[in-house]
Motif scaffolding. Sequence first.
Motif, short mmCIF file in Angstrom:
data_model
loop_
_atom_site.label_atom_id
_atom_site.label_comp_id
_atom_site.label_asym_id
_atom_site.label_seq_id
_atom_site.Cartn_x
_atom_site.Cartn_y
_atom_site.Cartn_z
N VAL A 3 27.36 6.98 35.50
CA VAL A 3 26.63 8.18 35.89
C VAL A 3 27.49 8.99 36.86
O VAL A 3 28.28 8.44 37.62
N HIS A 4 27.30 10.30 36.80
CA HIS A 4 28.05 11.22 37.66
C HIS A 4 27.05 11.99 38.50
O HIS A 4 26.08 12.54 37.98
N SER A 177 29.60 -7.84 36.19
CA SER A 177 28.73 -8.66 37.04
C SER A 177 28.31 -7.95 38.32
O SER A 177 27.52 -8.50 39.10
N HIS A 178 28.81 -6.73 38.56
CA HIS A 178 28.44 -5.96 39.75
C HIS A 178 28.14 -4.51 39.37
O HIS A 178 28.55 -4.03 38.32
N ARG A 179 27.42 -3.83 40.26
CA ARG A 179 27.31 -2.38 40.21
C ARG A 179 28.34 -1.78 41.16
O ARG A 179 28.74 -2.43 42.14
N TYR A 180 28.71 -0.53 40.90
CA TYR A 180 29.69 0.14 41.75
C TYR A 180 29.26 1.59 41.97
O TYR A 180 28.67 2.22 41.09
N TRP A 181 29.58 2.09 43.17
CA TRP A 181 29.42 3.51 43.45
C TRP A 181 30.67 3.99 44.15
O TRP A 181 31.09 3.42 45.16
N LEU A 182 31.31 5.03 43.61
CA LEU A 182 32.50 5.63 44.20
C LEU A 182 32.12 7.01 44.73
O LEU A 182 31.60 7.84 43.98
N ALA A 198 35.27 16.84 46.52
CA ALA A 198 34.64 16.28 47.71
C ALA A 198 33.12 16.34 47.60
O ALA A 198 32.55 17.38 47.26
N GLY A 199 32.47 15.22 47.88
CA GLY A 199 31.02 15.12 47.79
C GLY A 199 30.51 14.58 46.48
O GLY A 199 29.34 14.20 46.37
N ASP A 200 31.36 14.53 45.45
CA ASP A 200 30.96 13.98 44.15
C ASP A 200 30.86 12.45 44.23
O ASP A 200 31.61 11.80 44.97
N GLY A 201 29.98 11.89 43.41
CA GLY A 201 29.89 10.45 43.26
C GLY A 201 29.89 10.07 41.80
O GLY A 201 29.46 10.83 40.93
N VAL A 202 30.40 8.89 41.50
CA VAL A 202 30.34 8.34 40.15
C VAL A 202 30.02 6.85 40.28
O VAL A 202 30.46 6.19 41.23
N ALA A 203 29.19 6.34 39.36
CA ALA A 203 28.72 4.96 39.47
C ALA A 203 28.80 4.28 38.12
O ALA A 203 28.72 4.93 37.06
N ALA A 220 43.35 12.53 48.75
CA ALA A 220 41.93 12.24 48.64
C ALA A 220 41.55 11.12 49.60
O ALA A 220 42.39 10.33 50.03
N SER A 221 40.26 11.08 49.93
CA SER A 221 39.66 9.99 50.71
C SER A 221 38.44 9.52 49.94
O SER A 221 37.57 10.33 49.60
N VAL A 222 38.37 8.22 49.63
CA VAL A 222 37.30 7.70 48.77
C VAL A 222 36.68 6.46 49.37
O VAL A 222 37.33 5.68 50.08
#
Length: 229
Positions: A3-4, A177-182, A198-203, A220-222
């Motif tokens: 998801v974005h 086996s895990h969820r992730y959010w970047l 900047a401010g965007d997320g992807v999971a 970038a900073s993540v």
Amino acid sequence: MKVHRPADQRGRTTYGDRTRLCTFSSGDYHDGDWMGWGALRQLNEEFLPPGATVPSQRVANMELLTLVLDGVLLRDDLALGAGALAWTGAGHASDTPVETVGADGARVLRIAIQPERVNLPPAAAIRNADPGAPVDAWTLLAGGDAAPAGLPLRQQAWLRHARLSPGARLALSLVPSHRYWLQLLQGAAMVDGLALSAGDGVAWANESVADAIVAGVDGASVLLFTLPR
């Protein structure tokens, strides 16, 4: 599933002269499609004006993290500059510290993660910014099995940060086996076919990903959250 969450689709709330951009439903902002991502329940970018005071709140059964992105935040008479991370383990009940904003204002990221057990004793700790942290590599900020440099979390979740130089590539290896959010904090980057600002997320959930985060021309900073499935 991937998801974005674009930055400009986040909810916006105001509390006096404070402004929040909410990735998930939070406070006065409610969106039934965005109630959290697994154990990650809150991810708010908050803008605080110079000299503002953030009052204490009574919170229970939540792991709270405040990451200072810009400016200075005073907490318990400690000055937290950019890169500092404060943890409050709100167990059976805890009062968050009163915060005072420095003369130049501040921008912070408010994070809330559900603990794996409820009614634990309240706890707190602070991790100051590490000027010697490596560039173009992951640094563990907090985790359920945190290394000595990381803050503890009372959940099998891990929070990592990376500061990328212009054009740098950083490996991203995800397992089902895990969820992730970047979350992209600053700059621009490409990852898994998405161009992020900047401010965007992807999971990701139930995904196997072997890719790289590629920073844009300004670097970038993540942040990367690894969460229970």
